[in-house]
Motif scaffolding. Structure first.
Motif, PDB file in Angstrom:
ATOM      1  N   THR A 181       5.681  -0.646   6.864  1.00 23.17           N
ATOM      2  CA  THR A 181       4.446   0.178   7.391  1.00 23.17           C
ATOM      3  C   THR A 181       4.807   0.767   8.667  1.00 23.17           C
ATOM      4  N   ARG A 213      -8.037   2.989  -0.835  1.00 25.77           N
ATOM      5  CA  ARG A 213      -7.906   3.301   0.714  1.00 25.77           C
ATOM      6  C   ARG A 213      -6.599   3.701   0.971  1.00 25.77           C
ATOM      7  N   GLY A 214      -5.593   3.273   0.281  1.00 23.46           N
ATOM      8  CA  GLY A 214      -4.168   3.555   0.496  1.00 23.46           C
ATOM      9  C   GLY A 214      -4.099   5.149   0.511  1.00 23.46           C
ATOM     10  N   TRP A 245       0.760  -1.268   0.086  1.00 20.44           N
ATOM     11  CA  TRP A 245      -0.069   0.121  -0.031  1.00 20.44           C
ATOM     12  C   TRP A 245       0.887   1.145   0.041  1.00 20.44           C
ATOM     13  N   GLU A 286       1.327   2.012  -3.725  1.00 18.64           N
ATOM     14  CA  GLU A 286       0.197   2.222  -4.638  1.00 18.64           C
ATOM     15  C   GLU A 286      -0.555   3.550  -4.040  1.00 18.64           C
ATOM     16  N   GLY A 287      -0.855   3.385  -2.625  1.00 20.07           N
ATOM     17  CA  GLY A 287      -1.322   4.462  -1.853  1.00 20.07           C
ATOM     18  C   GLY A 287      -0.782   5.756  -2.436  1.00 20.07           C
ATOM     19  N   VAL A 346      -5.894  -1.301  -1.495  1.00 20.24           N
ATOM     20  CA  VAL A 346      -4.444  -1.184  -1.506  1.00 20.24           C
ATOM     21  C   VAL A 346      -4.204   0.281  -2.334  1.00 20.24           C
ATOM     22  N   TYR A 347      -5.053   0.495  -3.226  1.00 20.85           N
ATOM     23  CA  TYR A 347      -4.980   1.841  -3.855  1.00 20.85           C
ATOM     24  C   TYR A 347      -5.953   2.861  -3.482  1.00 20.85           C
ATOM     25  N   PRO A 357      -5.925  -2.008   3.859  1.00 18.27           N
ATOM     26  CA  PRO A 357      -5.031  -1.828   2.963  1.00 18.27           C
ATOM     27  C   PRO A 357      -3.541  -2.398   3.509  1.00 18.27           C
ATOM     28  N   ASN A 379     -13.250  -0.451  -1.871  1.00 22.45           N
ATOM     29  CA  ASN A 379     -12.183  -0.062  -0.930  1.00 22.45           C
ATOM     30  C   ASN A 379     -12.083  -0.288   0.496  1.00 22.45           C
TER      31      ASN A 379
END
Length: 467
Positions: A434, A398-399, A341, A344-345, A395-396, A381, A376
């Protein structure tokens, strides 16, 4: 009472001495140490990557046959032992190993699926901290791999050649290596192809020479690169080269059938790099660009280092997304695939920023749409349930919501973008998890963001309010 004769006692003592001496060498016939781990226990791909060493450089020499159906390769891998090694593993799928050496001496090779175990000659001592060189000669027909989510990677055949794509594990389809994002290295990739074809890879084009019926391209990647970001695209391309004001080399390649449709967007690469540099910090590499194949040659775009890959001409938003990965994913690389994430976030948020700056689409509207999208909220994520989920919507989308919530918590755009630039600087050319990110944000902002992480990053249900 000892009933053994003096002769037997002497023999017993000698046997004990031999036992101690044998134990001191690890019962390896003179080779000291223990085998490196086969697999790094990644949360989703526990068998990829290998322990006991750190790769510092890959030198890959590839001879690709007509229509890219056959490959002969030599991988020269320079690494540093992180323990005393009696043996170590590399990841290689499908291809046949013809021979291997470690520090110039023949090594025993054992194959079990994609695990390639090399046992050095008894005269080679791989002690902790030692730099050693492994050479693997291999050949065969490279394979296409199917990911847990059903997408294809590895060696993908195209209409006039092939493209190698490696996320998350596909690089092992075309070269042996330590196939995990946590082990980054510099690269030299030398590809020989039939005359008339072009071989495009990562980094800077160091040389190009034609001899007889073949052309050899030498690409050099000076900065560390994770194996999943390595690529080779072979085919008929329209290529363009230039240099940005700060010295960054630009190399773009578009399949001749889509070159005309790609020309305008590829000309915007320097503009987009400059725009992202202002927001995310100095561009982390010496080269940039893009590779555009036909739309049927792959089912997705990918942030291959220095020049992202596109299946068909991208629009500006997609180009912005993949170029943002040069900071988020390529330079600051995830410690494991659970940290996807972070790639992609940020890249999705870059698209939101571009829409706000260039297209009159306010970020809050993009955030609201993402919040209202049920997809999402399928899982947190930062904790996808399976390997098949690491590239799914949370991952996208909500990231990106997590990044925007941080911005709202900071409540000062100058400080927010300084925070982002600080992150890319602190982990430039490294790996980050993270936990590294959340700790960095809290330390930099001086805020306790436990509630934010609990709700937006790890929460399993949609909150009642967007605020």
């Amino acid at each position: 009472m000892d009933q053994r004769t003096p002769v037997r006692r002497t023999a017993h003592v000698a046997a004990l001495v031999m036992l101690v001496l044998t134990a001191s060498t690890g019962c390896t016939g003179g080779v000291e140490g223990s085998p490196g781990a086969a697999g790094l226990r990644d949360p989703y791909f526990p068998k990829i990557g290998n322990g006991g060493y750190d790769v510092t450089h890959y030198d890959l020499a590839l001879d690709v046959g007509p229509a890219a159906r056959r490959l002969r390769g030599t991988a020269t891998i320079t690494a540093r032992a992180t323990q005393d090694l009696s043996a170590f593993d590399l990841d290689l799928a499908g291809l046949t190993v013809d021979s291997a050496t470690v520090d110039g001496r023949p090594a025993a090779v054992n194959r079990a699926g994609h695990e390639l175990t090399l046992r050095p000659d008894a005269g080679v001592r791989l002690r902790r901290g030692k730099t050693f060189r492994t050479v693997v000669h291999y050949s065969g027909t490279p394979v296409t791999l199917t990911d847990p989510d059903g997408s294809k990677e590895g060696w993908l055949r195209t209409a006039d050649g092939a493209v190698a794509l490696g996320e998350p594990t596909g690089s092992m389809a075309w070269f042996p290596g330590n196939n995990h994002p946590s082990d980054k290295a510099s690269y030299d990739i030398v590809v020989t192809v039939p005359e008339g074809l072009t071989a495009v890879s990562n980094g800077e084009l160091a040389s190009r020479r034609t001899a007889g019926a073949t052309t050899t391209y030498h690409w050099h990647v000076a900065e560390p690169m994770a194996s999943y970001l390595a690529t080779v695209a072979i085919g008929r391309f329209d290529t363009k080269e230039s240099t940005m004001a700060g010295g960054t080399k630009v190399f773009t390649a578009a399949d001749t059938t889509v070159a005309a449709d790609s020309a305008r967007i590829l000309a915007r690469v320097p503009e987009i790099v400059k725009w992202e540099t202002e927001r995310f910090g100095p561009y982390p590499f010496s080269a940039t660009g893009a590779i555009v194949e036909r739309s049927g040659d792959a089912g997705y775009a990918l942030e291959t280092q220095n020049r992202p890959f596109f299946a068909g001409p991208p629009d500006a938003r997609l180009l912005v997304h993949e170029m943002a990965h040069q900071w988020f994913g390529d330079s600051v690389t995830p410690a494991s695939w659970r940290d996807m994430w972070l790639n992609e976030g940020f890249a999705t948020y870059a698209d939101w920023l571009w829409g706000d700056d260039k297209e009159g689409k306010p970020i809050q509207g993009r955030f609201d749409a993402a919040f209202d999208n049920d997809a999402n909220w399928a899982f947190p994520p930062a904790d996808p349930p399976t390997a098949a989920d690491i590239s799914q919507a949370p991952v996208y989308g909500r990231g990106a919501m997590v990044i925007h919530r941080i911005r709202q918590a900071v409540d000062d755009d100058r400080r927010f973008f300084a925070l982002i630039r600080g992150w890319t600087k602190a982990h430039r050319h490294g790996n980050a998890s993270t936990a590294d990110f959340t700790a960095y944000v809290e330390k930099t902002t001086g805020k306790d963001l436990t509630g934010l992480w609990k709700t937006w990053l790890y929460g399993r249900s949609r909150p009642a309010s967007k605020g």
